[in-house]
Design an enzyme around this catalytic site. Structure first.
Site, PDB file in Angstrom:
ATOM      1  N   SER A 253      -4.902  -1.711   8.160  1.00 15.50           N
ATOM      2  CA  SER A 253      -4.196  -0.534   8.654  1.00 15.50           C
ATOM      3  C   SER A 253      -3.010  -0.927   9.513  1.00 15.50           C
ATOM      4  O   SER A 253      -3.034  -1.920  10.239  1.00 15.50           O
ATOM      5  CB  SER A 253      -5.198   0.301   9.451  1.00 15.50           C
ATOM      6  OG  SER A 253      -4.564   0.943  10.526  1.00 15.50           O
ATOM      7  N   LYS A 254      -1.992  -0.109   9.397  1.00  9.47           N
ATOM      8  CA  LYS A 254      -0.783  -0.325  10.180  1.00  9.47           C
ATOM      9  C   LYS A 254      -1.104  -0.238  11.669  1.00  9.47           C
ATOM     10  O   LYS A 254      -0.531  -0.927  12.486  1.00  9.47           O
ATOM     11  CB  LYS A 254       0.226   0.762   9.809  1.00  9.47           C
ATOM     12  CG  LYS A 254       1.643   0.311   9.985  1.00  9.47           C
ATOM     13  CD  LYS A 254       2.618   1.313   9.421  1.00  9.47           C
ATOM     14  CE  LYS A 254       4.032   0.842   9.625  1.00  9.47           C
ATOM     15  NZ  LYS A 254       4.346  -0.415   8.973  1.00  9.47           N
TER      16      LYS A 254
END
Ligand code: GLU
Length: 492
Positions: A253-254
């Site tokens: 995930s960013k």
């Protein structure tokens, strides 16, 4: 079901290409190729507010770059046009009407306020929020009248009792209690259909035989299977690909600082073949040993039974290593072409200068092929070649290596005296190299006593390509002034 598989990806044009989509595309494409089937690209623009044509354009461009060429899609057309879900709404609505008529779906007139209050109440009782079926019991004639009178409504699917089981081609037997599946909304107020609904309509219309998609969609599958059943249609086979995990073993995930867009890795200068290879390793293995493999090997060997169930950890170190492996295989021409934009961006050369320098630029790039893993790493290595003598950046390790040698300044000075006439008379590089080695021996020195201070003076770096190549690249005059600057630098 037809004999040859038909697979698809259905990206939503709401952003750029996530690594998950890139991997799903590769697996679908490889599966279709391996079995002589069709790979379909369908744009899933059900979310009207977030979908943009710009994002669609980026997705098509990025997937084409990756090399997963689709056989049917919004740009190339195909036998099941249109390939944009928003353009298929009439069909979706006809299907919704059929389901309403057969009683498998019903209109729900509940207001947002009521549904919010219901959810809050259920949550306060620690229950899973679900619709309480208030509108299920409405008389069909009354429901139709209220709709005709313009009262807003959603269309909900009526989930039957029982269990929904299927054999996932990756995960094996999967079974859900239908009680866990809410009477989900198929069509929003105002007539906008939802993903779970349109995906079934379109997969069925487009004769999709296998749905290969990310594990995050596993919980959607019972909803979709129930809909196939309600429509009296044969469902496709499903294969849910394992999640891609970050170093913390949570979904990549960013938010955790990971770059998750394909574009990020393109921009960073990862070789395309490394990106493809590495993405394929996220959940699939060629033979459990071979890590570096070609797209051809992927296509020849891709089998869903080899896809792992467990999440795949995205190992950034390994990705860089693999990038280096591929970069080193490139021809000097190709590597130079790939590195050029980064050199221009760093302001070291213009595009024209690179083009005009021809062989020169290729030789320089090739000189660093063993040292870089990404195309974008080249400028940092070669910046000193372009710097004014006074602005050369000396690495600490380079100076340390040079300063180890007591008589470094004298050595450099006498070498310079030997070198100057040779450089001013354009002595060929090979001759210079051999001559220098003889000179070291004749001076009673060991190679590092000359070459470490010389490397520091010429390049400012502790390691790098052959020094006589470096002198050839920067030219005789500059080599001499560099060595003089190095003598000044290393004097105290
Ligand atoms: N738009 C969905 C996604 O991109 C498609 C899911 C599916 O393949 O069914 O995740």
């Amino acid at each position: 079901m037809t004999d040859t598989p038909r697979v698809r990806i259905a990206p939503s044009p709401t952003g750029n290409i996530h690594l998950g989509l890139a991997r799903t595309s590769l697996f679908n494409w490889a599966f279709a190729k391996r079995h002589g089937g069709a790979f379909v690209l369908r744009i899933e623009d059900t979310d009207k507010e977030r979908s943009t044509m710009e994002s669609e354009r980026q997705i098509l461009e990025g997937l084409a770059w990756l090399g997963v060429q689709w056989d049917e899609g919004p740009d190339v057309g195909g036998p099941y046009e249109p390939y944009r879900q928003s353009e298929r709404v009439e069909r979706h609505m006809a299907t919704a009407d059929r389901l309403l008529e057969s009683g498998r779906a019903y209109r729900c007139f509940c207001s947002k306020e009521r549904l919010d209050a219901l959810r809050a109440e259920q949550e306060s009782r620690k229950e899973t929020p679900r619709y309480d079926r208030k509108c299920l019991g409405l008389d069909p004639a009354e429901s139709a009248k209220r709709a005709a009178d313009g009262e807003p409504f959603t269309v909900r699917f009526q989930v039957p009792e029982g269990r929904t089981a299927f054999t996932d081609l990756v995960r094996g037997e999967v079974s859900f209690d239908n009680a866990e599946v809410d009477d989900w909304v198929m069509v929003r107020q105002g007539g906008n259909p939802t993903y779970n609904f349109v995906v079934v309509c379109d997969d069925a219309d487009m004769k999709i035989t296998h749905v290969l998609r990310g594990e995050e969609h596993l919980t959607n599958t019972p909803k979709q299977l129930l809909l196939y059943r309600a429509l009296d249609l044969d469902p496709p086979a499903f294969a849910h690909l394992p999640l891609m995990l970050g170093a913390n073993r949570k979904k990549l995930s960013k938010r955790d600082g990971a770059d998750v867009a394909l574009e990020d890795y393109r921009k960073k200068g990862f070789p395309k073949a490394a990106i493809i290879n590495f993405l394929c390793l996220q959940g699939w293995a060629l033979d459990g040993e071979t890590e570096v493999f070609s797209v051809e090997q992927l296509v020849e060997n891709f089998d869903l039974s080899d896809v792992s169930k467990g999440g795949a950890v995205f190992d950034m170190e390994k990705f860089h290593w693999m990038a280096g492996e591929y970069l080193r295989k490139e021809s000097p021409e190709t590597l130079a072409k790939h590195c050029a934009p980064y050199v221009v961006e760093a302001g070291l050369m213009t595009e024209d200068e690179i083009a005009d320098s021809g062989e020169w630029f290729r030789a320089v790039v090739a000189g660093f092929q063993d040292r870089i893993r990404l195309y974008s790493e080249l400028p940092a290595w070669i910046a000193n070649l372009f710097a004014d003598d006074e602005r050369v950046e000396y690495e600490a390790a380079a100076e340390k290596n040079a300063r180890k040698h007591e008589g470094r300044v004298e050595t450099l000075k006498s070498f310079l005296a030997w070198l100057t006439p040779k450089l001013t008379s354009d002595t060929p590089v090979d001759e210079l190299r051999d001559g220098a080695k003889e000179w070291v021996k004749g001076a009673g020195l060991k190679f590092p006593q000359l070459f470490q201070p010389l490397r520091c003076a010429l390049t400012g770096q502790a390691g790098g390509p052959d020094l006589f190549d470096v002198m050839d690249w920067i030219g005789g005059e500059r080599s001499l002034s560099r060595i003089q600057a190095g003598i000044r630098r290393l004097a105290d």
